[in-house]
Write a protein that holds these residues in place. Structure first.
Motif, PDB file in Angstrom:
ATOM      1  N   GLU A 106       0.851  -1.329  -0.107  1.00 34.47           N
ATOM      2  CA  GLU A 106      -0.132   0.062   0.102  1.00 34.47           C
ATOM      3  C   GLU A 106       0.943   1.080   0.025  1.00 34.47           C
ATOM      4  O   GLU A 106       0.511   2.382  -0.411  1.00 34.47           O
ATOM      5  N   TRP A 107       2.156   1.033   0.126  1.00 31.47           N
ATOM      6  CA  TRP A 107       2.939   2.146   0.694  1.00 31.47           C
ATOM      7  C   TRP A 107       4.415   1.910   0.309  1.00 31.47           C
ATOM      8  O   TRP A 107       4.479   0.626   0.897  1.00 31.47           O
ATOM      9  N   HIS A 114       2.616  -2.782   7.994  1.00 27.68           N
ATOM     10  CA  HIS A 114       2.006  -2.850   6.798  1.00 27.68           C
ATOM     11  C   HIS A 114       1.354  -4.194   6.995  1.00 27.68           C
ATOM     12  O   HIS A 114       1.576  -5.055   7.729  1.00 27.68           O
TER      13      HIS A 114
END
Length: 335
Positions: A106-107, A114
């Motif tokens: 997601e990042w 995460h």
């Protein structure tokens, strides 16, 4: 501090042993005694197989170590055995892996909070082991710290290429042969020398604020695989052509050979070390990738551990087929 390392002769653990000894700790290694690695003077060795659960757990309980570092726990059953073996220990450090995150992020950089989506059996096994240990921490205060290295390298294991678990690429560069990369080689990655990784494992010991925590063991920043291979060329003193072939094509040729590429190296694998650097100030990586490559290549040359690429034909066959497939297109474009 009386510290036992489960393993102690592997890629990272050899450096951990040396650092512990240098800091004056009393070090014991528990392993099967099948490695030829020479441990520092004064290191005690207990030979045994952790899969013999009863003997292993009884031996560890009798020893009453202050701390334990587990480098060979790969699943829930291993972790549960360690919980029984080290009940009463002041600090237990689990070697996990960034493969627990999977490859869909997601990042970036990926931080410890995460979501976990492992895509390999190795990654899933570590997820299960880590979960069992953290459940023991919350249930009974088991003093665990989980460390997640990314790609570590050193003289003992060598340094990897992108597409396969294979060291003929070093010889190919030395002989001026082209080498394969995946796609355009722009996937992000980071490499940590084993001596720097050891600073994390030793650095967390005895720190109460590290108990119950998970840390990525990686350096700051990243490098692309294209840059990685070109740096190797610089160190080896020879420039060769990089041939980019898509992952799906590599998989269709030999999914087994290129499994490491599919499971991690074809993707943007970039993880955050900020939490570790905040909590463990001793973790300051100092070995540059260029310096580390030079050291590793020199040792591999001296020990005759660089395979002769003339004995392997698979890479030349793929490159020839790839050139053949695109030659008509190139000629048409020139027409």
């Amino acid at each position: 501090m009386r510290v036992v390392i489960l393993g102690g002769t592997g890629n990272i653990s050899t450096s951990i042993v040396r650092l512990l000894v240098a800091q004056g700790h009393e070090v014991t290694c528990y392993n099967r005694g099948q490695s030829a690695v020479q441990l520092p003077e004064g290191v005690r060795i207990i030979n045994g197989d952790r899969q013999d659960r009863e003997t292993f757990e009884k031996t560890m309980q009798q020893e009453k170590f202050d701390a334990a570092i587990d480098m060979i726990s790969f699943n829930k059953e291993d972790a549960e055995s360690s919980i029984r073996a080290f009940r009463g220990v002041k600090h237990f450090v689990q070697c996990s892996t960034v493969c627990t995150y999977g490859v869909e992020y997601e990042w970036l950089p990926v931080s410890e909070d995460h979501r976990l989506r492992p895509i390999s059996g190795y990654g899933q096994g570590k997820v299960d082991a880590d979960k069992a240990l953290m459940e023991a921490y919350y249930r009974e205060g088991f003093p665990v710290t989980i460390l997640k290295p990314s790609t570590t390298y050193g003289p003992a294991i060598g340094i990897l290429r992108q597409v396969a678990w294979d060291f003929t690429w070093i010889d190919r560069i030395l002989k001026g042969k082209p080498i394969l990369i995946c796609g355009d080689g722009k996937a992000l990655h980071s490499f940590l020398h084993v001596d720097d990784a050891a600073k994390a494992f030793v650095g967390v010991l005895g720190k109460a604020h590290c108990v119950g925590q998970t840390y990525n063991v990686v350096p700051r920043g990243f490098i692309t695989w294209e840059e990685h291979h070109k740096l190797a060329m610089k160190v080896l003193g020879k420039e060769v052509e990089l041939i980019g072939v898509p992952l799906q094509t590599l998989k269709s040729i030999d999914s087994g050979r290129f499994g490491i590429c599919e499971e991690i190296f074809a993707h943007n694998d970039y993880y955050s070390c900020e939490k570790l650097m905040r909590d463990v100030p001793e973790f300051v990586p100092t070995v540059s990738l260029e310096e580390g490559m030079r050291q590793v290549f020199d040792v591999m040359k001296q020990e005759g551990r660089i395979p002769n690429s003339d004995n392997e034909t698979w890479e030349d066959e793929i490159i020839a087929a790839w050139h053949g497939a695109f030659a008509p297109l190139a000629n048409a474009a020139k027409a």
